[in-house]
Design a protein around this motif. Structure first.
Motif, PDB file in Angstrom:
ATOM      1  N   HIS A 302       0.806  -1.210   0.000  1.00  0.00           N
ATOM      2  CA  HIS A 302       0.000   0.000   0.000  1.00  0.00           C
ATOM      3  C   HIS A 302       0.844   1.267   0.000  1.00  0.00           C
ATOM      4  O   HIS A 302       0.342   2.344  -0.286  1.00  0.00           O
ATOM      5  N   ASN A 304       2.528   4.480   1.520  1.00  0.00           N
ATOM      6  CA  ASN A 304       2.331   5.315   2.699  1.00  0.00           C
ATOM      7  C   ASN A 304       0.869   5.325   3.133  1.00  0.00           C
ATOM      8  O   ASN A 304       0.004   4.710   2.524  1.00  0.00           O
ATOM      9  N   ARG A 305       0.620   6.068   4.203  1.00  0.00           N
ATOM     10  CA  ARG A 305      -0.704   6.061   4.819  1.00  0.00           C
ATOM     11  C   ARG A 305      -1.765   6.637   3.890  1.00  0.00           C
ATOM     12  O   ARG A 305      -2.879   6.122   3.807  1.00  0.00           O
ATOM     13  N   GLU A 306      -1.415   7.710   3.158  1.00  0.00           N
ATOM     14  CA  GLU A 306      -2.394   8.341   2.285  1.00  0.00           C
ATOM     15  C   GLU A 306      -2.787   7.423   1.133  1.00  0.00           C
ATOM     16  O   GLU A 306      -3.978   7.316   0.796  1.00  0.00           O
ATOM     17  N   HIS A 308      -2.558   4.181   1.148  1.00  0.00           N
ATOM     18  CA  HIS A 308      -3.315   3.073   1.730  1.00  0.00           C
ATOM     19  C   HIS A 308      -4.781   3.481   1.914  1.00  0.00           C
ATOM     20  O   HIS A 308      -5.699   2.721   1.568  1.00  0.00           O
ATOM     21  N   ALA A 309      -5.009   4.698   2.433  1.00  0.00           N
ATOM     22  CA  ALA A 309      -6.383   5.161   2.602  1.00  0.00           C
ATOM     23  C   ALA A 309      -7.084   5.314   1.255  1.00  0.00           C
ATOM     24  O   ALA A 309      -8.264   4.960   1.107  1.00  0.00           O
ATOM     25  N   LEU A 310      -6.336   5.811   0.245  1.00  0.00           N
ATOM     26  CA  LEU A 310      -6.913   5.969  -1.088  1.00  0.00           C
ATOM     27  C   LEU A 310      -7.293   4.627  -1.688  1.00  0.00           C
ATOM     28  O   LEU A 310      -8.388   4.468  -2.238  1.00  0.00           O
ATOM     29  N   SER A 311      -6.393   3.636  -1.584  1.00  0.00           N
ATOM     30  CA  SER A 311      -6.682   2.312  -2.157  1.00  0.00           C
ATOM     31  C   SER A 311      -7.845   1.640  -1.442  1.00  0.00           C
ATOM     32  O   SER A 311      -8.721   1.047  -2.080  1.00  0.00           O
ATOM     33  N   GLU A 312      -7.868   1.753  -0.101  1.00  0.00           N
ATOM     34  CA  GLU A 312      -8.953   1.129   0.639  1.00  0.00           C
ATOM     35  C   GLU A 312     -10.296   1.769   0.293  1.00  0.00           C
ATOM     36  O   GLU A 312     -11.300   1.079   0.114  1.00  0.00           O
ATOM     37  N   SER A 313     -10.320   3.101   0.195  1.00  0.00           N
ATOM     38  CA  SER A 313     -11.575   3.778  -0.140  1.00  0.00           C
ATOM     39  C   SER A 313     -12.012   3.453  -1.563  1.00  0.00           C
ATOM     40  O   SER A 313     -13.201   3.265  -1.825  1.00  0.00           O
ATOM     41  N   ASP A 316     -13.249  -0.155  -1.541  1.00  0.00           N
ATOM     42  CA  ASP A 316     -14.532  -0.215  -0.851  1.00  0.00           C
ATOM     43  C   ASP A 316     -15.642   0.369  -1.720  1.00  0.00           C
ATOM     44  O   ASP A 316     -16.745  -0.182  -1.798  1.00  0.00           O
TER      45      ASP A 316
END
Length: 542
Positions: A302, A304-306, A308-313, A316
């Motif tokens: 994933h 970095n954190r951003e 990872h959040a983008l891929s998860e969103s 989803d």
């Protein structure tokens, strides 16, 4: 003029190009330092001048002492030299700082500002003879100057008060009084200049260094009884930056290795944390757009954190879109099937009425009755579909009290008992909550119940509300299909099978869930609302 949007979109650089540019800049940083070599070269020039000042001061002090000892009263002396001021903040034009008896001579040369003069003029014949005492001192200093030159690689000459060379390797007995820096020193002032230096067979690489083509010259007065008795004339070529780098080649090697390693680490971090995950996410989105459901699996890396959040969103959202697409397909098939039956029946009856002139009044009434019944069913289905659409797009938010909602439902349901064994706050508006419980009560009434019991209780970090009735209940065979749209056991009596579907859609929009609970007498449904609830107060405690 501003660039057009199409041009900006076309020429927007990809991330890998941005990373490549950053890495190239990192690699160019040490090489761009060549442009700033003059800063270091200037330091080398000033260091060279400072060393020549120190060495010349020692020689001048020794010469002054010997001249005082053996010079005699007829020793030729130059002009009077003013002593430096006693203030520590005073600074003369010659670069000295005065502080009591301390008069340090600071370097004056600046490679970026000092004008580089031509090569030193050739010596001339002396105008006067050298004093015997001065010549004796020069003879004594000769070996000292030669030994000093061997160790320091600097050239030294000692001149008398008239500018004639009395000590040094070359030019003994010749005059340098016409040289600018010596003329200034004979007047009692320290002088330093940069002069051109001839370099035999220069290497192309030395062109990046200015310090290789100049030579530092200083002229320091010899002071006897506050008068100029001579001059120490010293010169040396400053060390060039390439030679310094060669002498410190091991340090340069490790610094270069560190820069390359740091560049590699930065590139790896960019590729691992940004470029790689974004490329994988882009490829994954293309697969999802093509309908590949296997692409909904999480990314292996994933970054970095951003990201990872983008891929998860994104994943989803893609799952929800797939689920929504399946729901729409299934819903469309169900709607088509449900509306096809009454429409087919209406069409058949209408055709019979149109083609049969000899129908009896009784048959005609029967066909018309069938048309009206099927029309009513189609109209009921459309109304329930509208209710379902509203439940799917309901406004989220608001709060309501359970007992107040059930009281409103009770006023609209005559001959039906609703018992509430407690109270609690529901995380949905009163209107939406009324729709939920009205459908549950109506569903119970249609299956033979005349009473429901609503029991709220805290469960985990939310609120569970159980709705039990005393009707016929739900068979084990129908339990798994009870929430399916258009599933009903009352089709002949007008059931549409959409009531529980509307309830489920409305609760899902609020983050709540509904399931079939354990049955004792009739049916039991359990609703779970997420947190945003207050402690439950039993009606028995009030």
């Amino acid at each position: 003029m501003l660039l057009s949007r199409a041009f900006r979109d076309k020429w927007r650089p990809p991330l890998f190009l941005v990373v490549a540019v950053v890495l190239c800049i990192m690699l160019l940083v040490p090489f761009a330092g060549i442009a700033f070599f003059r800063v270091y070269e200037n330091q080398l020039v000033q260091t060279t001048e400072a060393e020549l000042i120190a060495q010349s001061a020692a020689i001048a002090s020794m010469a002054a002492q010997r001249l005082e000892q053996i010079g005699g009263a007829d020793l030729p002396l130059g002009p009077v030299v003013e002593r430096a001021g006693t203030s520590s903040n005073d600074r003369t034009t010659s670069g000295r700082r005065g502080g009591g008896n301390w008069t340090p001579q600071l370097p004056l040369l600046d490679l970026n500002k000092t004008l580089v003069l031509p090569r030193r003029p050739k010596p001339l014949a002396p105008q006067t003879e050298v004093h015997a005492g001065t010549a004796l001192v020069g003879k004594e200093l000769g070996p000292i100057l030669r030994n000093t030159q061997k160790l320091t690689l600097a050239g030294f000459r000692v001149l008398d008060a008239n500018g004639t060379v009395i000590a040094g390797r070359d030019e003994l007995g010749q005059s340098l009084a016409h040289v600018a820096e010596i003329r200034s020193a004979l007047e009692g002032n320290y002088a330093s200049v940069l002069r051109e230096r001839a370099v035999e067979n220069p290497q192309p690489i030395y062109s990046i260094s200015r310090g290789t083509s100049v030579r530092v010259f200083i002229a320091l007065p010899i002071i006897v009884s506050d008068r100029v008795a001579g001059v120490v004339y010293a010169s040396r070529t400053p060390s060039n930056i390439l030679k310094e780098m060669f002498w410190k080649r091991e340090t340069v090697f490790w610094v270069s290795l560190f820069i390359l390693g740091a560049t590699f680490v930065v590139g790896y971090i960019f590729a691992r944390a940004i470029s790689g995950p974004i490329k994988a996410l882009t490829h994954r989105s293309l697969r999802i757009g093509a309908g590949d459901r296997e692409a909904l699996m999480p990314l292996k890396i994933h970054g970095n954190r951003e990201i990872h959040a983008l891929s998860e969103s994104m994943l989803d959202m893609s799952r929800k879109l797939f689920d929504r697409n399946d729901y729409i397909n299934t819903f469309a098939n169900h709607v088509t099937h449900e509306l096809k039956s009454p429409l087919t029946a209406i069409q058949g009856a209408a055709e019979l009425l149109a083609e049969s002139d000899g129908l009896s009044d009784e048959d005609r009434k029967r066909f018309l009755k069938n048309i009206l019944r099927d029309t009513e069913r189609a109209s009921l289905l459309l109304n329930r579909l509208r209710d379902l659409a509203r439940a799917d797009s309901v406004e989220i938010g608001g709060d309501s009290r359970l007992q107040m909602v059930l009281a409103e439902v009770q006023t609209n349901t005559e001959g039906f008992a609703i018992d509430c064994e407690g109270d609690g706050d529901l995380p949905m508006s009163a209107e939406n909550a009324r729709i939920v419980f009205s459908n549950l009560v109506e569903n119970a009434r249609q299956h033979g119940a005349d009473r429901v019991v609503v029991t709220p209780e805290a469960e985990g970090n939310g609120l569970k509300v159980s709705v039990s009735d005393n009707g016929k209940g739900i068979s084990s065979g129908n339990a798994e299909q009870v929430f399916d749209l258009f599933f009903t056991t009352r089709r002949d009596s007008g059931g549409t099978g959409m009531g529980l579907g509307i309830v489920q859609a409305l609760l899902k929009a609020h983050g709540a869930t509904i399931r079939l609970g354990p049955q004792v007498q009739g049916a039991c449904f359990e609703i779970w609302f997420p947190s945003r609830v207050h402690p439950i107060k039993s009606s028995n405690e009030s």
